[in-house]
Scaffold this motif. Sequence first.
Motif, PDB file in Angstrom:
ATOM      1  N   THR A 187      -3.821   8.422  -0.328  1.00  0.00           N
ATOM      2  CA  THR A 187      -3.572   7.434   0.712  1.00  0.00           C
ATOM      3  C   THR A 187      -3.742   8.102   2.065  1.00  0.00           C
ATOM      4  OG1 THR A 187      -2.031   5.710   1.466  1.00  0.00           O
ATOM      5  CG2 THR A 187      -1.083   7.843   0.902  1.00  0.00           C
ATOM      6  N   THR A 188      -3.994   7.303   3.070  1.00  0.00           N
ATOM      7  CA  THR A 188      -4.088   7.798   4.442  1.00  0.00           C
ATOM      8  C   THR A 188      -3.055   7.063   5.283  1.00  0.00           C
ATOM      9  OG1 THR A 188      -6.457   8.270   4.229  1.00  0.00           O
ATOM     10  CG2 THR A 188      -5.574   8.079   6.461  1.00  0.00           C
ATOM     11  N   SER A 222       0.865  -1.174   0.000  1.00  0.00           N
ATOM     12  CA  SER A 222       0.000   0.000   0.000  1.00  0.00           C
ATOM     13  C   SER A 222       0.899   1.221   0.000  1.00  0.00           C
ATOM     14  CB  SER A 222      -0.925   0.017   1.219  1.00  0.00           C
ATOM     15  OG  SER A 222      -0.210   0.387   2.384  1.00  0.00           O
ATOM     16  N   LEU A 223       0.390   2.322  -0.528  1.00  0.00           N
ATOM     17  CA  LEU A 223       1.187   3.541  -0.537  1.00  0.00           C
ATOM     18  C   LEU A 223       1.459   4.028   0.887  1.00  0.00           C
ATOM     19  CD1 LEU A 223      -0.383   5.509  -3.534  1.00  0.00           C
ATOM     20  CD2 LEU A 223       1.891   4.462  -3.416  1.00  0.00           C
ATOM     21  N   ALA A 224       0.493   3.869   1.767  1.00  0.00           N
ATOM     22  CA  ALA A 224       0.696   4.291   3.150  1.00  0.00           C
ATOM     23  C   ALA A 224       1.842   3.516   3.795  1.00  0.00           C
ATOM     24  CB  ALA A 224      -0.588   4.106   3.952  1.00  0.00           C
ATOM     25  N   GLY A 284      -3.167   9.363  10.640  1.00  0.00           N
ATOM     26  CA  GLY A 284      -4.482   9.922  10.390  1.00  0.00           C
ATOM     27  C   GLY A 284      -4.537  10.946   9.291  1.00  0.00           C
ATOM     28  N   PHE A 285      -3.402  11.291   8.705  1.00  0.00           N
ATOM     29  CA  PHE A 285      -3.377  12.273   7.632  1.00  0.00           C
ATOM     30  C   PHE A 285      -3.728  11.623   6.302  1.00  0.00           C
ATOM     31  CE2 PHE A 285      -1.200  15.014  10.597  1.00  0.00           C
ATOM     32  CZ  PHE A 285      -1.518  16.294  10.161  1.00  0.00           C
ATOM     33  N   ALA A 286      -4.600  12.282   5.567  1.00  0.00           N
ATOM     34  CA  ALA A 286      -4.918  11.869   4.202  1.00  0.00           C
ATOM     35  C   ALA A 286      -4.073  12.690   3.242  1.00  0.00           C
ATOM     36  CB  ALA A 286      -6.398  12.083   3.914  1.00  0.00           C
ATOM     37  N   HIS A 287      -3.465  12.030   2.269  1.00  0.00           N
ATOM     38  CA  HIS A 287      -2.561  12.676   1.313  1.00  0.00           C
ATOM     39  C   HIS A 287      -3.101  12.473  -0.097  1.00  0.00           C
ATOM     40  CE1 HIS A 287       0.610  12.694   4.509  1.00  0.00           C
ATOM     41  NE2 HIS A 287      -0.028  11.592   4.857  1.00  0.00           N
TER      42      HIS A 287
END
Length: 430
Positions: free
Chosen positions: A187-188, A32-34, A192-195
């Motif tokens: 991605t998140t 996953s990107l996260a 908790g940050f969504a990018h």
Amino acid sequence: MNTAGHSEATAPRGLELTPFRGLRYDPDRVGSLAAVTSPPYDVVVRPDGLHHLQDADPHNIVRLILPQATTPDARNEQAADTLRRWLAEGVLTTDPEPGLYIYEQRDGNGMLQRGVIGALRVSDPAEGVVLPHEDVMPHVVADRAALMRATSANLEPLLLTYRGDDPAADTSRLVERTAQQPPLLATTTEDGFAHRLWSVTDPAEVARVQSDLARHQALIADGHHRWATYRRLRAEHPSPSPWDYGLVLLVDTARYPLRVRAIHRLLHHLPVPDALAALDGLLRVRHLDVSLPQALDALADAAREGNAFLLAGDGSFHLVDRPDPGLLARTVPADRPAAWRTLDATVLHAALLDHVWHIPGDSPARVAYIHDAAATVEKAERDRGTAVLMHPVREEVVRDLARQGVTMPRKSTSFGPKPASGLVLRALEF
């Protein structure tokens, strides 16, 4: 004399942002990107955070920005080998067209930040285009330079801010318009940050952004060592070359104000009782039998009245304030503005570290710089050292000093939110 030519040659230059072919993870090749992202290299709390990120995914970006080996040369060679292997395997791929990248961060508490990622011309301090506000540590610059030489890449953007004077300016309009379109990636991360990330490749739109930004100067919010590294590497390579530019994220703080937080100190080999004993008669010391949040509130209250610090590491907290004027007169340089002389970081480094505790602030064996207060306290208790918790500086103080050409002591501030590392890289051979 050709006055027109002379005028053009000496005209002040503003920010010169150029498009580049971003190097990005192929989402089909990673879990996953996260899982492959990381905070910036200096925010990863070693070794806990580093090992956690390494275990999150075999392709996590920390394997490039913080390679692990027994010697510096081996670490840099490992990072270069890893980058080459990921490129060959298609884990990282290069975008087909050069572009500027619009980047958005959002948390669940209403915080929203957007900016532009590009390759910025590396300027000299005398040009006044990019304003630093902190000193740097030579060994860190040398370390980052060796890594960039080995990988021939900018592995993570540094964070710059500028003050846009018109919400209808081309850059602002492009950022907002682009953010309404489907992103290249979303991605998140576990914090908790969504990018979200978009690419702007249209030459006319890029040109309008470049023209707008050319009217501005920028403040380094995060990445002083990487900017100093860019400058060192540019000087090593004959111009023109890709080393004339460095990867940055530019945020208009008139539209998206940043948060300013403190960076704390962990003093190795100095137990809290010894630290407190050395302060006797030089500062007021009060024992606080409270939780960390309550102790930080007490620090904030004391900081309104003057210099204040919170010491921890023995299972409790000690509020230290009201430094002796004689100590400050003996130790703090008098040839700087009053706003600099009264900074907590100035007093800590000039008076306490140098003269009371006799600890060199640029020695990694003696001092660690940690962004998270709880992590600093935990490490101090585990290692039997002293945590020195700081109160953040106001952004207007930082900007005013930078415009005067006055740099603050190293690691005085932490602006955020910082861009996640691993979303877009810049390889210098492309």
